[in-house]
Design a protein around this motif. Structure first.
Motif, short mmCIF file in Angstrom:
data_model
loop_
_atom_site.label_atom_id
_atom_site.label_comp_id
_atom_site.label_asym_id
_atom_site.label_seq_id
_atom_site.Cartn_x
_atom_site.Cartn_y
_atom_site.Cartn_z
N ARG B 35 -21.40 -50.09 -18.17
CA ARG B 35 -20.18 -50.75 -18.18
C ARG B 35 -20.65 -52.22 -18.18
O ARG B 35 -19.70 -53.18 -18.62
CB ARG B 35 -19.71 -50.66 -16.81
N ALA B 36 -21.71 -52.87 -17.89
CA ALA B 36 -21.89 -54.33 -17.87
C ALA B 36 -22.14 -54.55 -19.27
O ALA B 36 -21.84 -55.59 -19.81
CB ALA B 36 -23.14 -54.58 -17.15
N ALA B 37 -23.08 -53.75 -20.08
CA ALA B 37 -23.28 -54.15 -21.41
C ALA B 37 -21.82 -54.27 -22.20
O ALA B 37 -21.94 -55.09 -23.22
CB ALA B 37 -24.27 -52.82 -21.91
N ARG B 38 -21.14 -53.26 -21.96
CA ARG B 38 -19.82 -53.42 -22.66
C ARG B 38 -19.11 -54.60 -22.58
O ARG B 38 -18.35 -55.15 -23.52
CB ARG B 38 -18.74 -52.10 -22.49
N LEU B 39 -19.11 -55.14 -21.02
CA LEU B 39 -18.19 -56.28 -21.02
C LEU B 39 -18.81 -57.65 -21.43
O LEU B 39 -18.17 -58.65 -21.74
CB LEU B 39 -18.18 -56.35 -19.20
N ILE B 40 -20.21 -57.43 -21.30
CA ILE B 40 -20.83 -58.65 -21.88
C ILE B 40 -20.65 -58.75 -23.49
O ILE B 40 -20.38 -59.68 -23.97
CB ILE B 40 -22.52 -58.76 -21.56
N GLU B 41 -20.92 -57.72 -23.95
CA GLU B 41 -20.64 -57.67 -25.64
C GLU B 41 -19.15 -57.96 -25.98
O GLU B 41 -19.02 -58.70 -27.02
CB GLU B 41 -20.92 -56.23 -26.17
N GLN B 42 -18.21 -57.49 -25.37
CA GLN B 42 -16.83 -58.00 -25.43
C GLN B 42 -16.50 -59.42 -25.01
O GLN B 42 -15.39 -59.63 -25.13
CB GLN B 42 -15.94 -56.95 -25.13
N ALA B 43 -17.30 -60.02 -24.02
CA ALA B 43 -17.02 -61.15 -23.51
C ALA B 43 -16.68 -62.36 -24.39
O ALA B 43 -17.32 -62.55 -25.54
CB ALA B 43 -17.80 -61.62 -22.53
#
Lengths: 247, 247
Positions: B35-43
């Motif tokens: 979840r964190a990886a997805r949020l950071i990638e899309q930030a």
């Protein structure tokens, strides 16, 4: 690395497989780490315990990552107040896992939360880490997951955090909570009435939150005063006496 | 959801962005959650504090996930024993984050370990959670990461775990460790000689492990007796009095 890898003077045969103890986090499948996800996806053999034939929560969390052809080693632990039946189940599970490791294949053991934080993986670790390479992949614990979902910072600056199991006797719970700052009480379940009475007697009910099945669709977050009469095993109580979030 | 979402009778404007407090784990980039990886990638906007211009550890952990065009809000906290300069830095950072949220854009705040476990994110949470939607994504803490790397189960069955900050006064550390089962001491750094003396006086040195920079290539895991004289800030002491891994 000490305990995890046994005696440094006796290198382990490189042909043996590695036992991975993999934390799958508190419940939401996307709270699995990238490392754990990769290990589970590539696993040829996964292992996990079940209780009296019930479904495994750890396996349910990781279900979408397990390939259809993956072999599954299930250690079924019978429901009993005696220790011997559970010991026998882990003895037998360790033997089956060892047989796979001896063939040079890795085994990925699925663990709710974190493998070394109230996890049954440590029973396999005790039985196998002297003979096999064991790698523990830490996971998100229910403690920080519950804090996140309740919007309650756990500890800041020089504050202390105490983690207590709900089955502790009432007197001990009272003494430990009275001397603590932030408190997380695990394994609440049928101990909820006792825990609630202790917190009420200490005058701390207003600072206390009840959480069940954190991060799952059926999650419940309530002030302790509004908690249900009956709590499931996967429930927690968070009490923040310190944890002033202002700098 | 209580505190995290403010007054349920005053719904937040849907056009506002969401502030994500995202735990990036203890150091290894693949101990970030999916979840964190997805949020950071899309930030489109990430935020993080730095100390007196030094590099951010949280940003370093997440570096490979941050897209080149991502805007970065850096809150530089000056080195000072006074609280006011740090308060001013978080006040100013909260204002800059609020301006982005008001434009309907989300902000992903990067946090070492877990945002609510000795993390500076709670200073932003205190300043912004009454006016904006805040989602906290829990992360793997250094406590379970250190236990994994040291091969030391933290707590089993009805054992207690106590987390203590190293800066606590010597007398308090002694009393808390004496009354505890498993103990994790955070923020060791320059407090190592004091902590070592307390553990030695309690006769617990043989059960104690020193860990620095857990899960990073430069990780150190040593029996306390062999720990270096000078410890970095990101170091920990684990003491397991209980934690019998045998069932």
């Amino acid at each position: 690395m000490g305990d995890a890898f046994g005696d440094a003077n006796a290198p382990l045969p490189p042909s043996r497989g590695v036992l991975y103890g993999v934390g799958v986090g508190p419940g939401a499948p996307d709270l699995i780490t990238l490392r754990a996800a990769r290990l589970i996806e590539q696993a040829q053999v996964v292992a996990y315990p079940t209780l009296a034939g019930a479904a495994s929560f750890a396996r349910a969390i990781a279900a979408d990552l397990i390939a259809p052809q993956t072999q599954e080693i299930i250690m079924d632990v019978p429901m009993s107040v005696e220790r011997a039946p559970a010991q026998a189940a882990y003895d037998e599970g360790a033997t089956r896992i060892a047989a796979v490791l001896d063939q040079g294949q890795d085994v990925v053991c699925l663990c709710e939360g974190d493998p070394f934080f109230y996890g049954s993986f440590m029973y396999l670790f005790a039985r196998l880490s002297d003979r096999y390479r064991v790698e523990v992949v830490p996971g998100v614990t229910s403690v920080t997951a519950c804090a996140a979902r309740a919007g309650r910072p756990l500890a800041a600056r020089n504050e202390r955090l105490t983690v207590l199991p709900g089955p502790l006797p009432e007197d001990e719970l009272r003494a430990r909570i009275a001397g603590a700052e932030s408190v997380a009480i695990m394994k609440v379940g049928r101990h909820l009435p006792k825990i609630r009475a202790v917190i009420e007697a200490l005058g701390l009910t207003a600072q206390t939150v009840y959480i069940e099945r954190a991060t799952l669709p059926e999650e419940v977050v309530l002030p302790l005063a509004e908690a249900p009469e009956a709590a499931p095993y996967f429930s927690m109580i968070l009490l923040t006496k310190g944890a002033d979030p202002w700098l």
